[in-house]
Design an enzyme around this catalytic site. Structure first.
Site, PDB file in Angstrom:
ATOM      1  N   LYS A   1      28.624 -59.971 -54.005  1.00  0.00           N
ATOM      2  CA  LYS A   1      28.558 -60.181 -52.532  1.00  0.00           C
ATOM      3  C   LYS A   1      28.131 -61.609 -52.358  1.00  0.00           C
ATOM      4  CE  LYS A   1      25.410 -60.667 -49.631  1.00  0.00           C
ATOM      5  NZ  LYS A   1      25.956 -61.605 -48.680  1.00  0.00           N
TER       6      LYS A   1
ATOM      7  N   GLU B   1      16.515 -65.088 -59.469  1.00  0.00           N
ATOM      8  CA  GLU B   1      16.619 -66.601 -59.407  1.00  0.00           C
ATOM      9  C   GLU B   1      16.234 -66.937 -58.008  1.00  0.00           C
ATOM     10  OE1 GLU B   1      16.581 -68.113 -62.179  1.00  0.00           O
ATOM     11  OE2 GLU B   1      17.975 -67.020 -63.552  1.00  0.00           O
TER      12      GLU B   1
ATOM     13  N   CYS C   1      17.846 -74.990 -56.082  1.00  0.00           N
ATOM     14  CA  CYS C   1      16.598 -74.572 -56.452  1.00  0.00           C
ATOM     15  C   CYS C   1      15.772 -75.572 -57.429  1.00  0.00           C
ATOM     16  CB  CYS C   1      16.606 -73.033 -56.914  1.00  0.00           C
ATOM     17  SG  CYS C   1      18.073 -72.743 -58.088  1.00  0.00           S
TER      18      CYS C   1
ATOM     19  N   GLU D   1       9.180 -74.820 -50.354  1.00  0.00           N
ATOM     20  CA  GLU D   1      10.458 -75.265 -50.412  1.00  0.00           C
ATOM     21  C   GLU D   1      11.330 -75.595 -49.253  1.00  0.00           C
ATOM     22  OE1 GLU D   1      13.571 -72.264 -52.163  1.00  0.00           O
ATOM     23  OE2 GLU D   1      13.845 -73.835 -53.638  1.00  0.00           O
TER      24      GLU D   1
HETATM   25  P1  NAP Z   1      18.498 -65.571 -48.605  1.00  0.00           P
HETATM   26  O1  NAP Z   1      18.303 -64.738 -47.166  1.00  0.00           O
HETATM   27  O2  NAP Z   1      17.679 -64.996 -49.814  1.00  0.00           O
HETATM   28  O3  NAP Z   1      20.161 -65.338 -49.160  1.00  0.00           O
HETATM   29  C1  NAP Z   1      20.671 -65.189 -50.384  1.00  0.00           C
HETATM   30  C2  NAP Z   1      21.615 -63.970 -50.516  1.00  0.00           C
HETATM   31  O4  NAP Z   1      20.861 -62.819 -50.002  1.00  0.00           O
HETATM   32  C3  NAP Z   1      23.014 -64.068 -49.363  1.00  0.00           C
HETATM   33  O5  NAP Z   1      23.934 -63.592 -50.051  1.00  0.00           O
HETATM   34  C4  NAP Z   1      22.090 -63.126 -48.366  1.00  0.00           C
HETATM   35  O6  NAP Z   1      23.302 -62.775 -47.513  1.00  0.00           O
HETATM   36  C5  NAP Z   1      21.489 -62.100 -49.138  1.00  0.00           C
HETATM   37  N1  NAP Z   1      20.540 -61.331 -48.465  1.00  0.00           N
HETATM   38  C6  NAP Z   1      19.843 -61.482 -47.515  1.00  0.00           C
HETATM   39  N2  NAP Z   1      19.034 -60.679 -46.945  1.00  0.00           N
HETATM   40  C7  NAP Z   1      18.995 -59.686 -47.778  1.00  0.00           C
HETATM   41  C8  NAP Z   1      18.603 -58.393 -47.999  1.00  0.00           C
HETATM   42  N3  NAP Z   1      17.693 -57.987 -47.205  1.00  0.00           N
HETATM   43  N4  NAP Z   1      19.095 -57.618 -49.126  1.00  0.00           N
HETATM   44  C9  NAP Z   1      20.107 -58.077 -49.703  1.00  0.00           C
HETATM   45  N5  NAP Z   1      20.326 -59.122 -49.787  1.00  0.00           N
HETATM   46  C10 NAP Z   1      20.073 -59.951 -48.901  1.00  0.00           C
HETATM   47  O7  NAP Z   1      18.484 -66.945 -48.482  1.00  0.00           O
HETATM   48  P2  NAP Z   1      18.894 -67.841 -46.977  1.00  0.00           P
HETATM   49  O8  NAP Z   1      18.393 -67.409 -45.915  1.00  0.00           O
HETATM   50  O9  NAP Z   1      20.272 -68.010 -47.021  1.00  0.00           O
HETATM   51  O10 NAP Z   1      17.934 -69.492 -47.442  1.00  0.00           O
HETATM   52  C11 NAP Z   1      16.631 -69.231 -46.956  1.00  0.00           C
HETATM   53  C12 NAP Z   1      15.731 -70.248 -48.126  1.00  0.00           C
HETATM   54  O11 NAP Z   1      16.030 -69.476 -49.295  1.00  0.00           O
HETATM   55  C13 NAP Z   1      16.633 -71.476 -48.183  1.00  0.00           C
HETATM   56  O12 NAP Z   1      16.165 -72.480 -47.328  1.00  0.00           O
HETATM   57  C14 NAP Z   1      15.908 -71.831 -49.589  1.00  0.00           C
HETATM   58  O13 NAP Z   1      14.498 -72.094 -49.410  1.00  0.00           O
HETATM   59  C15 NAP Z   1      15.983 -70.506 -50.104  1.00  0.00           C
HETATM   60  N6  NAP Z   1      17.115 -70.349 -51.214  1.00  0.00           N
HETATM   61  C16 NAP Z   1      17.049 -70.633 -52.289  1.00  0.00           C
HETATM   62  C17 NAP Z   1      18.228 -70.461 -53.303  1.00  0.00           C
HETATM   63  C18 NAP Z   1      18.200 -70.307 -54.828  1.00  0.00           C
HETATM   64  O14 NAP Z   1      19.122 -71.036 -55.356  1.00  0.00           O
HETATM   65  N7  NAP Z   1      16.952 -70.022 -55.446  1.00  0.00           N
HETATM   66  C19 NAP Z   1      19.337 -70.288 -52.836  1.00  0.00           C
HETATM   67  C20 NAP Z   1      19.568 -70.293 -51.368  1.00  0.00           C
HETATM   68  C21 NAP Z   1      18.464 -70.026 -50.494  1.00  0.00           C
HETATM   69  P3  NAP Z   1      23.456 -63.484 -46.100  1.00  0.00           P
HETATM   70  O15 NAP Z   1      24.338 -64.438 -46.697  1.00  0.00           O
HETATM   71  O16 NAP Z   1      24.312 -62.284 -45.231  1.00  0.00           O
HETATM   72  O17 NAP Z   1      22.412 -63.825 -45.534  1.00  0.00           O
END
Ligand code: NAP
Ligand code: MG
Length: 457
Positions: free
Chosen positions: A157, A232, A266, A359
């Site tokens: 996904k 991760e 990250c 972060e």
């Molecule tokens: P996120 O919500 O954690 O999204 C990451 C992935 O998880 C996306 O594919 C997202 O889908 C999916 N997701 C979201 N809610 C979910 C749920 N309830 N159940 C299962 N999957 C779910 O991250 P974000 O909102 O894009 O970013 C927010 C913050 O997270 C960033 O500002 C950063 O601090 C952190 N982040 C960290 C990493 C890393 O590499 N560790 C990567 C991205 C973000 P959708 O695309 O549909 O939301």
């Protein structure tokens, strides 16, 4: 009939719509899981050498498609063309590396009385891989390649914001001869498709990369079915610069260790810790280095930093630099359309300032002084995160002491590297659970089975 859920995929450097996709709902997700389950028995029985050959063909198809994949990522994620080429090459390398695994998934023969005892590394079944938008290609490959190599079937996904390169990887797998249903790419919303991976009993493993908050909810959800997870999550990594370091090199490289990918990494070294006696010298060297970061059109070969991924994310990042924030100095960013944010250095900041503790995931770095090794370790470790970090010193003993002392999964000395496909990657503390890449990742996609065969007459 409900209306299809349509999503406009944007170019973050121009805000133009690239394409419109239909997102999968629950019914489509369940259908994909059923296809993956049906494909599992055939895939696990493909002879090891043949599974290896198919994965090598997949890697070759990715290699041949690298320029197109890279251009797609420039348009969809705003990654610089140099980075996007590296990312496509990394996806190829990871698939090729794990193509060697089917023929090397060794079990053990363990001495016991009365017979022969052997272990097998059995595949789990259907694996769901949830990918974020910051490194769409590499992170998809880190999950799907070892999972497929170990004999699992996989559904990826991608993030809603960045589905295009993952979709292309799915096409390339089919072209390479990987059977239908073995690898599926399913664009959809996290709380719909991603959450279904957690609740559906036929998905036997979830790999998640993203925010710590969502990662915790996925881990909690998986507990319901005792479903294994690899996580991760975020980071707030320290770049520790000692007075005996090559200060010019440490300062020249520090901006790239945090502003690369516009800080949406990250592993970003977003806390620079500098030994007090050289703090002023370091800041004097850091300023021109920050001004030297070339921010602009990501398709331009000379560009070093592109835009942020979305308007919402830019607003979130900007929240860490309110009016009156202690901006020491700032780089530039284009005006006009696109989700631009200039490289920004905050100093002085307190140790409880949220810019220093949270972060930010954008091009904002904080700098603080420290006094000696113990103080450096205390500050570096005073965080819930533990993903990566850098240590700059010319003293080998100190480099090793500090590397052993930092509570993080990936440390580099006199360098800022975190990721090699052949070495383990993952976090301590709330930065994650489990390890990706390298020789051990296969353990995350197999169960050990023990079989005893009696030799008694
Ligand atoms: P996120 O919500 O954690 O999204 C990451 C992935 O998880 C996306 O594919 C997202 O889908 C999916 N997701 C979201 N809610 C979910 C749920 N309830 N159940 C299962 N999957 C779910 O991250 P974000 O909102 O894009 O970013 C927010 C913050 O997270 C960033 O500002 C950063 O601090 C952190 N982040 C960290 C990493 C890393 O590499 N560790 C990567 C991205 C973000 P959708 O695309 O549909 O939301
Ligand atoms: Mg989210």
């Amino acid at each position: 009939m409900t209306e299809p859920d349509r999503y406009h995929v944007l170019n973050p450097a121009t805000e133009e719509v690239i394409t419109t996709l239909e997102l999968a709902g629950l019914a489509e997700t369940d259908a994909a899981i059923a296809r993956a389950k049906a494909a599992f028995d055939g895939w696990r029985k493909v002879a090891p050498a043949d599974r290896a050959r198919l994965l090598r063909a997949f890697a070759a198809a990715v290699d041949a498609d690298r320029e197109r994949l890279a251009a797609t990522e420039v348009a969809n994620a705003g990654h610089t063309i140099g980075n996007a080429r590296w990312e496509a090459g990394n996806a190829r390398d990871v698939i090729e590396y794990y193509a060697a695994a089917p023929e090397r998934l060794f079990g053990r023969q363990i001495p016991v009385a009365g017979g022969l005892d052997v272990t097998f590394q059995e595949p789990l079944g259907v694996v769901g891989v949830i990918v974020p938008w910051n490194f769409p290609m590499p992170i998809a490959a880190w999950g799907l390649a070892p999972a497929l190599a170990a004999g699992n079937t996989v559904i990826v996904k991608p993030a809603e914001l960045t589905p295009l390169t993952a979709l292309r990887l799915g096409e390339l797998a089919l072209q390479a001869g990987i059977p239908e249903g073995v690898l599926q790419i399913l664009p959809g919303r996290g709380p719909v498709v991603g959450q279904r991976f957690v609740t559906h009993p036929d998905v036997r493993k979830v790999v998640f990369t993203g925010s710590t908050a969502v990662g915790k909810s996925i881990m909690a959800g998986c507990a319901e079915q005792v479903k294994p997870v690899t996580l991760e999550l975020g980071g707030k990594s320290a770049n520790i610069v000692f007075a005996d370091a090559d200060l010019a090199k440490a300062a020249a490289t520090a901006p790239y260790a945090v502003f690369d990918n516009a800080g949406q990494d990250c592993c970003a070294r977003s806390r620079i810790l500098v030994e007090e006696s050289v703090y002023d010298d370091f800041m004097a060297l850091l300023e021109p280095a920050v001004h030297g970061v070339r921010v602009g059109d990501p398709a331009d070969e000379k560009t070093e930093m592109g835009p942020l991924i979305s308007a919402a994310h830019r607003a979130r990042v900007a929240g860490y630099v309110p009016d009156g924030a202690p901006v020491a100095f700032r780089g530039s960013a284009p005006e006009g359309p696109g989700f631009w944010f200039p490289p920004t250095v905050l100093a002085p900041v307190g140790h409880d300032d949220r810019a220093f503790t949270e972060e930010i995931f954008g091009p904002v770095v904080t700098v603080v002084p420290f006094r000696g090794e113990d103080d450096a370790l205390r500050i570096a470790n005073s965080t819930e995160y533990g993903l990566s970090g850098s240590i700059w010193t010319s003293d080998v003993g100190r480099a090793l002491r500090v590397a052993r002392g930092v509570e993080a999964g990936n440390l580099s000395v006199n360098s800022h590297s975190s990721v090699r496909y052949s070495t383990p990657f993952g976090g301590f503390k709330q930065s994650g659970l489990g390890r990706e890449l390298g020789p051990d990742a296969l353990n995350a996609f197999t169960e050990t089975k023990n079989v005893f065969i009696s030799t008694e007459e």
